[in-house]
Motif scaffolding. Structure first.
Motif, PDB file in Angstrom:
ATOM      1  N   ALA A  86       0.873  -1.180   0.000  1.00 38.47           N
ATOM      2  CA  ALA A  86       0.000   0.000   0.000  1.00 38.47           C
ATOM      3  C   ALA A  86       0.905   1.223   0.000  1.00 38.47           C
ATOM      4  N   ILE A  87       0.303   2.392  -0.124  1.00 37.20           N
ATOM      5  CA  ILE A  87       1.099   3.619  -0.078  1.00 37.20           C
ATOM      6  C   ILE A  87       1.577   3.894   1.343  1.00 37.20           C
ATOM      7  N   GLY A  88       0.777   3.561   2.329  1.00 37.50           N
ATOM      8  CA  GLY A  88       1.151   3.787   3.726  1.00 37.50           C
ATOM      9  C   GLY A  88       0.394   2.834   4.625  1.00 37.50           C
ATOM     10  N   ASP A  89       0.481   3.086   5.951  1.00 33.23           N
ATOM     11  CA  ASP A  89      -0.253   2.242   6.894  1.00 33.23           C
ATOM     12  C   ASP A  89      -1.088   3.101   7.833  1.00 33.23           C
ATOM     13  N   ALA A  90      -1.757   2.455   8.782  1.00 37.43           N
ATOM     14  CA  ALA A  90      -2.717   3.142   9.648  1.00 37.43           C
ATOM     15  C   ALA A  90      -2.118   3.642  10.956  1.00 37.43           C
ATOM     16  N   ASP A  91      -0.798   3.592  11.099  1.00 36.42           N
ATOM     17  CA  ASP A  91      -0.191   4.034  12.357  1.00 36.42           C
ATOM     18  C   ASP A  91      -0.515   5.489  12.671  1.00 36.42           C
ATOM     19  N   GLY A  92      -0.593   6.337  11.644  1.00 34.01           N
ATOM     20  CA  GLY A  92      -0.931   7.740  11.876  1.00 34.01           C
ATOM     21  C   GLY A  92      -2.333   7.898  12.447  1.00 34.01           C
ATOM     22  N   LEU A  93      -3.267   7.089  11.942  1.00 34.87           N
ATOM     23  CA  LEU A  93      -4.620   7.113  12.493  1.00 34.87           C
ATOM     24  C   LEU A  93      -4.603   6.730  13.967  1.00 34.87           C
ATOM     25  N   LEU A  94      -3.921   5.634  14.276  1.00 31.95           N
ATOM     26  CA  LEU A  94      -3.939   5.092  15.626  1.00 31.95           C
ATOM     27  C   LEU A  94      -3.222   6.000  16.620  1.00 31.95           C
ATOM     28  N   ARG A  95      -2.079   6.524  16.240  1.00 36.17           N
ATOM     29  CA  ARG A  95      -1.233   7.244  17.190  1.00 36.17           C
ATOM     30  C   ARG A  95      -1.513   8.747  17.252  1.00 36.17           C
ATOM     31  N   LYS A  96      -2.077   9.295  16.176  1.00 37.85           N
ATOM     32  CA  LYS A  96      -2.239  10.750  16.142  1.00 37.85           C
ATOM     33  C   LYS A  96      -3.672  11.205  15.902  1.00 37.85           C
ATOM     34  N   VAL A  97      -4.327  10.674  14.861  1.00 36.17           N
ATOM     35  CA  VAL A  97      -5.654  11.172  14.507  1.00 36.17           C
ATOM     36  C   VAL A  97      -6.682  10.798  15.569  1.00 36.17           C
ATOM     37  N   PHE A  98      -6.727   9.530  15.967  1.00 36.79           N
ATOM     38  CA  PHE A  98      -7.693   9.117  16.980  1.00 36.79           C
ATOM     39  C   PHE A  98      -7.533   9.919  18.273  1.00 36.79           C
ATOM     40  N   PRO A  99      -6.305  10.030  18.830  1.00 37.96           N
ATOM     41  CA  PRO A  99      -6.159  10.827  20.055  1.00 37.96           C
ATOM     42  C   PRO A  99      -6.534  12.289  19.869  1.00 37.96           C
ATOM     43  N   ALA A 100      -6.181  12.871  18.722  1.00 41.14           N
ATOM     44  CA  ALA A 100      -6.495  14.289  18.489  1.00 41.14           C
ATOM     45  C   ALA A 100      -7.999  14.521  18.460  1.00 41.14           C
ATOM     46  N   LEU A 101      -8.747  13.554  17.945  1.00 41.53           N
ATOM     47  CA  LEU A 101     -10.196  13.689  17.848  1.00 41.53           C
ATOM     48  C   LEU A 101     -10.913  13.284  19.132  1.00 41.53           C
ATOM     49  N   GLY A 102     -10.177  12.676  20.062  1.00 44.98           N
ATOM     50  CA  GLY A 102     -10.803  12.236  21.302  1.00 44.98           C
ATOM     51  C   GLY A 102     -11.420  10.858  21.214  1.00 44.98           C
ATOM     52  N   ILE A 103     -10.990  10.067  20.221  1.00 43.31           N
ATOM     53  CA  ILE A 103     -11.513   8.704  20.070  1.00 43.31           C
ATOM     54  C   ILE A 103     -10.736   7.763  20.981  1.00 43.31           C
ATOM     55  N   ASP A 104     -11.448   7.079  21.872  1.00 41.20           N
ATOM     56  CA  ASP A 104     -10.830   6.207  22.873  1.00 41.20           C
ATOM     57  C   ASP A 104     -11.588   4.882  22.862  1.00 41.20           C
ATOM     58  N   ASP A 105     -10.965   3.833  22.333  1.00 36.98           N
ATOM     59  CA  ASP A 105     -11.679   2.561  22.203  1.00 36.98           C
ATOM     60  C   ASP A 105     -12.056   1.978  23.556  1.00 36.98           C
ATOM     61  N   GLY A 106     -11.232   2.171  24.573  1.00 37.47           N
ATOM     62  CA  GLY A 106     -11.584   1.695  25.905  1.00 37.47           C
ATOM     63  C   GLY A 106     -12.813   2.388  26.452  1.00 37.47           C
ATOM     64  N   GLU A 107     -12.908   3.692  26.226  1.00 35.80           N
ATOM     65  CA  GLU A 107     -14.077   4.448  26.668  1.00 35.80           C
ATOM     66  C   GLU A 107     -15.318   4.042  25.875  1.00 35.80           C
ATOM     67  N   ILE A 108     -15.138   3.749  24.593  1.00 36.99           N
ATOM     68  CA  ILE A 108     -16.271   3.281  23.785  1.00 36.99           C
ATOM     69  C   ILE A 108     -16.836   1.995  24.365  1.00 36.99           C
ATOM     70  N   ARG A 109     -15.959   1.047  24.685  1.00 41.28           N
ATOM     71  CA  ARG A 109     -16.424  -0.227  25.248  1.00 41.28           C
ATOM     72  C   ARG A 109     -17.045  -0.033  26.631  1.00 41.28           C
ATOM     73  N   ARG A 110     -16.437   0.841  27.443  1.00 38.37           N
ATOM     74  CA  ARG A 110     -16.966   1.081  28.785  1.00 38.37           C
ATOM     75  C   ARG A 110     -18.368   1.670  28.734  1.00 38.37           C
ATOM     76  N   ARG A 111     -18.543   2.684  27.903  1.00 42.70           N
ATOM     77  CA  ARG A 111     -19.839   3.343  27.804  1.00 42.70           C
ATOM     78  C   ARG A 111     -20.885   2.404  27.197  1.00 42.70           C
TER      79      ARG A 111
END
Length: 473
Positions: A86-111
């Protein structure tokens, strides 16, 4: 009545959806189920993480779009294009975009595990079985969410436990069927994928067309399946009137998240204003858009200060701020940002206006609804409605394009008057840096191909912005 919010894909352009969610939240709409596909996973992830609508808009402003993709190990590129995973991978999403947007998978599961919680689903394709899985919020994790946004060719898929997980876009780009399966009586579809009759040349345009065909095909199949099963429901659709700019324009800073959010708020307010209780027909017309007329898009920013004191009363919806000095050191700072889509030809189409107002006495950023441009002779006025202090107010920004020749042309057009109902009346100025940013922001709109785009830019360069307004008026 059970209500589902179905968030379609759209790449990085789903910043637009934050503006839609902001408008829906202001209307007090509550959703019992939220579903996200492809780029819509970002919006669903924020909502199910408990991020308020106002913060969703604010968080998008802090995202660096370059983080949507990250580089593979150098050895992968050395294999050559035919062996490149591929041209790139999803590490940027996981490490930067998700945290910047406030996306927290643990909080999603908890709620999701709380009694009476909003149900959530994220659509990811398991490639081996060629099946789209609507993964419940109680079971999702960040890796699967990122896989659901890993568009083939652009991002590598997730390989886990002998299976390959990737973006659902080629199977579906919005899961109305899942909303109905969960008992929805009313579905709100938030759609930002293009749907016009335009067919463009070149690999990028036609790759996008393939996504459009796949997305609409799956949506129409959901409608047909519901009809065949006798499953009735109310459908509401919020979508742009014109197709949104493609991801490369966002990536190259030709448009930004704030502008897209403003467009989403405008489009949602437009639908809310005209909607009926019966909703929309369940056919291709529900997402139909029109190609915009040839013209330009540009962004202007004006700033000033109120007189002090009076602005504090504005947030309460009573009283008014007097006209203050634009460069004074007292009072609250006022900052208005507007993006204008201005037709250059006699097409009969109206100019489109979006934007937002930053003014502390009004609270969080206020977005413009129902924006329009009035041109009368040398006078140009931007008009819109804004919600402040729990009520709607009329906003206007008025200025005059003087006809006197000479190098003071910029000074003539940089001064304006901003009013918001009886709450605010203040002179504002476009600073020199803002004027430079305006020039840099001018982009062709409603045209395709480098030749036509260059022609529009040559037109505005030769005639100037003032003449463009005159021709429109």
């Amino acid at each position: 009545m059970k209500r589902s919010l179905v968030l379609a894909g759209g790449g990085m352009r789903v910043a637009w959806q934050a503006g839609v969610v902001r408008a829906l939240a202001e209307e007090g709409l509550h959703f019992d189920h939220v579903d996200g596909t492809s780029g819509g996973i970002l919006t669903a992830g924020m909502l199910l993480s408990g991020v308020p609508a106002e913060d969703m808009c604010r968080n998008w402003s802090g995202v660096n779009v370059k983080d949507f993709g990250s580089a593979l190990p150098l050895g992968d590129y050395a294999k050559g294009p035919w062996s490149l995973p591929a041209i790139g991978d999803a590490d940027g999403l996981l490490r930067k975009v998700f945290p910047a947007l406030g996306i927290d998978d643990g909080e999603i599961r908890r709620r999701a595990a709380l009694p009476g919680a909003v149900e959530g689903t994220f659509n990811v394709v398991e490639f081996t079985g060629k099946l789209c899985h609507a993964i419940d919020a109680r079971d999702v994790d960040a890796g699967l969410m990122a896989a659901g946004m890993s568009l083939p060719i652009f991002l590598t898929p997730l390989r886990r436990d002998g299976k390959i997980w990737t973006d659902a876009v080629w199977v579906r780009d919005a899961n109305v069927a899942e909303a109905l399966r969960r008992g929805a009586d009313e579905v709100w579809l938030v759609w930002c994928i293009g749907n016009t009759g335009y067919w463009g040349d070149g690999p990028l345009e036609q790759y996008v067309h393939m996504i459009e065909m796949s997305a609409m095909g799956a949506l129409l199949a959901d409608f047909e399946a519901a009809k065949a099963a006798g499953r009735d429901f109310i459908l509401h659709v919020v979508r742009p009137e014109n197709p949104l700019p493609l991801d490369p324009e966002f990536y190259l800073n030709r448009i930004d998240a704030d502008t897209l959010i403003g467009m989403g708020y405008r489009d949602a307010r437009s639908y809310l204003k005209d909607m009926t209780a019966e909703g929309l027909p369940k056919d291709a017309s529900c997402t139909a858009m029109v190609e915009p007329p040839a013209g330009i898009r540009f962004t202007e920013r004006f700033g000033g200060r109120d007189a002090g004191g009076g602005g504090d009363r504005a947030g309460g919806g009573a009283g008014g701020a007097g006209g203050g000095a634009g460069g004074g050191s007292t009072g609250s700072e006022v900052r208005l940002t507007v993006t204008v889509a201005l037709p250059l030809k006699d097409s009969g189409a109206a100019a489109r206006l979006t934007g937002f107002l930053d003014y502390a006495p009004f609270g969080p950023r206020v977005f413009l609804a129902g924006g329009r441009v009035d041109v009368r002779g040398e006078s140009v006025t931007y008009r819109a409605s804004v919600r402040a202090g729990g009520a709607w107010h009329r906003l206007s920004l008025a200025r005059v394009f003087h006809d006197d020749p000479g190098p003071d042309a910029w000074d003539d057009t940089r001064q304006a008057r901003l009013t918001v109902g009886s709450l605010l009346d203040v002179p504002v100025t476009m600073g020199l840096a803002d004027a430079a940013a305006l020039i840099a922001s001018v982009e062709p709109a409603g045209v395709h191909g480098p030749g036509d785009k260059a022609g529009v830019l040559a037109n505005i360069a030769a005639r100037g912005l003032r003449e463009a307004f005159r021709r429109y008026g």
